[in-house]
Design a protein around this motif. Sequence first.
Motif, PDB file in Angstrom:
ATOM      1  N   LYS A 157       9.211 -35.438   4.378  1.00 51.39           N
ATOM      2  CA  LYS A 157      10.631 -35.455   4.075  1.00 51.39           C
ATOM      3  C   LYS A 157      10.932 -36.453   2.960  1.00 51.39           C
ATOM      4  N   PHE A 158      11.665 -36.042   1.985  1.00 49.90           N
ATOM      5  CA  PHE A 158      12.280 -36.883   0.970  1.00 49.90           C
ATOM      6  C   PHE A 158      11.439 -38.096   0.558  1.00 49.90           C
ATOM      7  N   SER A 159      11.759 -39.264   1.145  1.00 50.11           N
ATOM      8  CA  SER A 159      11.121 -40.511   0.713  1.00 50.11           C
ATOM      9  C   SER A 159       9.626 -40.537   1.002  1.00 50.11           C
ATOM     10  N   ALA A 160       9.144 -39.710   1.952  1.00 45.25           N
ATOM     11  CA  ALA A 160       7.711 -39.686   2.258  1.00 45.25           C
ATOM     12  C   ALA A 160       6.899 -39.100   1.103  1.00 45.25           C
ATOM     13  N   LEU A 161       7.571 -38.426   0.169  1.00 49.37           N
ATOM     14  CA  LEU A 161       6.889 -37.838  -0.984  1.00 49.37           C
ATOM     15  C   LEU A 161       6.783 -38.821  -2.145  1.00 49.37           C
ATOM     16  N   ASN A 162       7.358 -40.010  -1.965  1.00 52.74           N
ATOM     17  CA  ASN A 162       7.273 -41.060  -2.978  1.00 52.74           C
ATOM     18  C   ASN A 162       6.130 -42.004  -2.605  1.00 52.74           C
ATOM     19  N   PHE A 163       5.043 -41.939  -3.364  1.00 47.78           N
ATOM     20  CA  PHE A 163       3.856 -42.734  -3.056  1.00 47.78           C
ATOM     21  C   PHE A 163       3.740 -43.966  -3.962  1.00 47.78           C
ATOM     22  N   SER A 164       4.857 -44.409  -4.501  1.00 44.38           N
ATOM     23  CA  SER A 164       4.840 -45.562  -5.394  1.00 44.38           C
ATOM     24  C   SER A 164       4.457 -46.849  -4.663  1.00 44.38           C
ATOM     25  N   ARG A 165       4.596 -46.867  -3.330  1.00 40.68           N
ATOM     26  CA  ARG A 165       4.253 -48.058  -2.566  1.00 40.68           C
ATOM     27  C   ARG A 165       2.806 -48.015  -2.069  1.00 40.68           C
ATOM     28  N   CYS A 166       2.061 -47.049  -2.602  1.00 38.27           N
ATOM     29  CA  CYS A 166       0.603 -46.994  -2.407  1.00 38.27           C
ATOM     30  C   CYS A 166      -0.030 -47.045  -3.798  1.00 38.27           C
ATOM     31  N   PRO A 167      -0.074 -48.215  -4.425  1.00 34.87           N
ATOM     32  CA  PRO A 167      -0.410 -48.335  -5.847  1.00 34.87           C
ATOM     33  C   PRO A 167      -1.859 -48.009  -6.207  1.00 34.87           C
ATOM     34  N   VAL A 168      -2.763 -47.876  -5.216  1.00 38.86           N
ATOM     35  CA  VAL A 168      -4.154 -47.540  -5.548  1.00 38.86           C
ATOM     36  C   VAL A 168      -4.533 -46.159  -5.003  1.00 38.86           C
ATOM     37  N   LEU A 169      -3.551 -45.382  -4.551  1.00 42.17           N
ATOM     38  CA  LEU A 169      -3.820 -44.033  -4.056  1.00 42.17           C
ATOM     39  C   LEU A 169      -4.315 -43.148  -5.199  1.00 42.17           C
ATOM     40  N   GLU A 170      -5.491 -42.539  -5.013  1.00 44.76           N
ATOM     41  CA  GLU A 170      -6.091 -41.711  -6.058  1.00 44.76           C
ATOM     42  C   GLU A 170      -6.260 -40.251  -5.652  1.00 44.76           C
ATOM     43  N   ASP A 171      -6.451 -39.995  -4.371  1.00 43.05           N
ATOM     44  CA  ASP A 171      -6.689 -38.635  -3.885  1.00 43.05           C
ATOM     45  C   ASP A 171      -5.634 -38.256  -2.851  1.00 43.05           C
ATOM     46  N   LEU A 172      -4.956 -37.127  -3.081  1.00 45.39           N
ATOM     47  CA  LEU A 172      -3.969 -36.618  -2.142  1.00 45.39           C
ATOM     48  C   LEU A 172      -4.241 -35.139  -1.908  1.00 45.39           C
ATOM     49  N   LYS A 173      -4.467 -34.785  -0.638  1.00 44.75           N
ATOM     50  CA  LYS A 173      -4.741 -33.393  -0.282  1.00 44.75           C
ATOM     51  C   LYS A 173      -3.769 -32.964   0.800  1.00 44.75           C
ATOM     52  N   MET A 174      -3.108 -31.823   0.582  1.00 45.76           N
ATOM     53  CA  MET A 174      -2.157 -31.284   1.544  1.00 45.76           C
ATOM     54  C   MET A 174      -2.570 -29.870   1.908  1.00 45.76           C
ATOM     55  N   GLN A 175      -2.650 -29.600   3.198  1.00 46.24           N
ATOM     56  CA  GLN A 175      -2.966 -28.272   3.696  1.00 46.24           C
ATOM     57  C   GLN A 175      -1.974 -27.895   4.794  1.00 46.24           C
ATOM     58  N   ARG A 176      -1.400 -26.710   4.683  1.00 39.06           N
ATOM     59  CA  ARG A 176      -0.426 -26.218   5.669  1.00 39.06           C
ATOM     60  C   ARG A 176       0.693 -27.228   5.902  1.00 39.06           C
ATOM     61  N   CYS A 177       1.141 -27.826   4.828  1.00 37.17           N
ATOM     62  CA  CYS A 177       2.185 -28.852   4.910  1.00 37.17           C
ATOM     63  C   CYS A 177       3.525 -28.296   4.450  1.00 37.17           C
ATOM     64  N   GLY A 178       4.606 -28.853   4.975  1.00 33.83           N
ATOM     65  CA  GLY A 178       5.941 -28.550   4.497  1.00 33.83           C
ATOM     66  C   GLY A 178       6.410 -29.665   3.573  1.00 33.83           C
ATOM     67  N   ILE A 179       6.879 -29.288   2.391  1.00 30.54           N
ATOM     68  CA  ILE A 179       7.295 -30.263   1.382  1.00 30.54           C
ATOM     69  C   ILE A 179       8.802 -30.153   1.218  1.00 30.54           C
ATOM     70  N   ASP A 180       9.528 -31.086   1.792  1.00 32.47           N
ATOM     71  CA  ASP A 180      10.981 -31.032   1.860  1.00 32.47           C
ATOM     72  C   ASP A 180      11.573 -32.188   1.066  1.00 32.47           C
ATOM     73  N   GLY A 181      11.556 -32.067  -0.219  1.00 34.17           N
ATOM     74  CA  GLY A 181      12.082 -33.106  -1.104  1.00 34.17           C
ATOM     75  C   GLY A 181      12.035 -32.607  -2.530  1.00 34.17           C
ATOM     76  N   ARG A 182      12.699 -33.293  -3.420  1.00 30.24           N
ATOM     77  CA  ARG A 182      12.796 -32.814  -4.791  1.00 30.24           C
ATOM     78  C   ARG A 182      11.676 -33.295  -5.691  1.00 30.24           C
ATOM     79  N   ARG A 183      10.893 -34.294  -5.245  1.00 24.24           N
ATOM     80  CA  ARG A 183       9.897 -34.845  -6.172  1.00 24.24           C
ATOM     81  C   ARG A 183       8.719 -35.444  -5.418  1.00 24.24           C
ATOM     82  N   ILE A 184       7.518 -35.112  -5.879  1.00 24.96           N
ATOM     83  CA  ILE A 184       6.301 -35.784  -5.435  1.00 24.96           C
ATOM     84  C   ILE A 184       5.917 -36.734  -6.559  1.00 24.96           C
ATOM     85  N   SER A 185       5.817 -38.019  -6.267  1.00 25.15           N
ATOM     86  CA  SER A 185       5.600 -38.967  -7.356  1.00 25.15           C
ATOM     87  C   SER A 185       4.540 -40.003  -7.001  1.00 25.15           C
TER      88      SER A 185
END
Length: 299
Positions: A157-185
């Motif tokens: 949901k919304f703010s959960a799609l903002n990964f700016s507070r994980c500054p060393v995150l390099e790999d993101l994998k989503m399977q069978r997920c619902g994306i309910d927000g305007r931006r993945i960042s």
Amino acid sequence: MLNKTAASGKGQFGDLTDDLLRHVLSFLPAADALQTCVLDTRWRDLWRRTTDLLLVFDETSFPSSGRFKQLVKLFIHLRGNSPLDKCKIVACVDDEEGCTYTNTMLLIKYALKCQVKELLLSVAVEDDDTVYDPIILDAPLISQHLKLLHLEQVNLKFSALNFSRCPVLEDLKMQRCGIDGRRISSKSLKRLCISDFCYFPEDFHVRIFAPGLISLQLDGFNGLTPSLEYMPFLEIAYVGLRDECYDFCRSNRQDCEFDDCGCHAYPVGEGVLLHGLSNAVNLELIVIATKLLELRDEL
């Protein structure tokens, strides 16, 4: 040999190193690994210091949410905040009281507190094909150490799609997920995979802002095709578009005749997909026949 081993008090695993025993424990679900504490003090300390944890909490192992709650508290109390390299959490969230969901979130926060580097989160699958409700993430993850995040059957949901507070995150994998927000960042993200029937909104294009991305897989999703912002370092991209992508616009212009089309929010001439893919060195674009007209004007 058996008599000699028994007399020494070492047991069958007495000659194995601590590192090897910790490696063995990493393959056990937490409920089983926890029981090794009763063997002797050496096993108790080994379990506490293992850097890989498998946390499986389903209705087969824990028929009541109360039992699950007790184990979560005991687990955190006994182990402490020893650092983690990898943690996999498998849980069901089908209980009416929401207890399982609450404690699943507690485990996620605990793993992040233990400076976990790889976090895998999914919903349990029962042998009888029981379908559990997805896990819901409605707050941003916060970690200075998380490098890999794998989500399966999770609604973000919304703010959960903002990964700016994980500054060393390099790999993101989503399977069978619902994306309910305007931006993945994420500015740090290098590899992004969205596959296996993820759901995007049907009334607007989700924007993906990942300027450091070098690898992208976008395939097998429902809803409007996401809009890719400029990715100057993109090397490899695989994008598959099928009938399940509910794009109405064939021109991607502000004078589009379909009021529900998400292109109205974007400047004239900015392609939904191809603008972000323009720097890809190796691009594989799989498009069924009914989608070709939608991409024509972007080219």
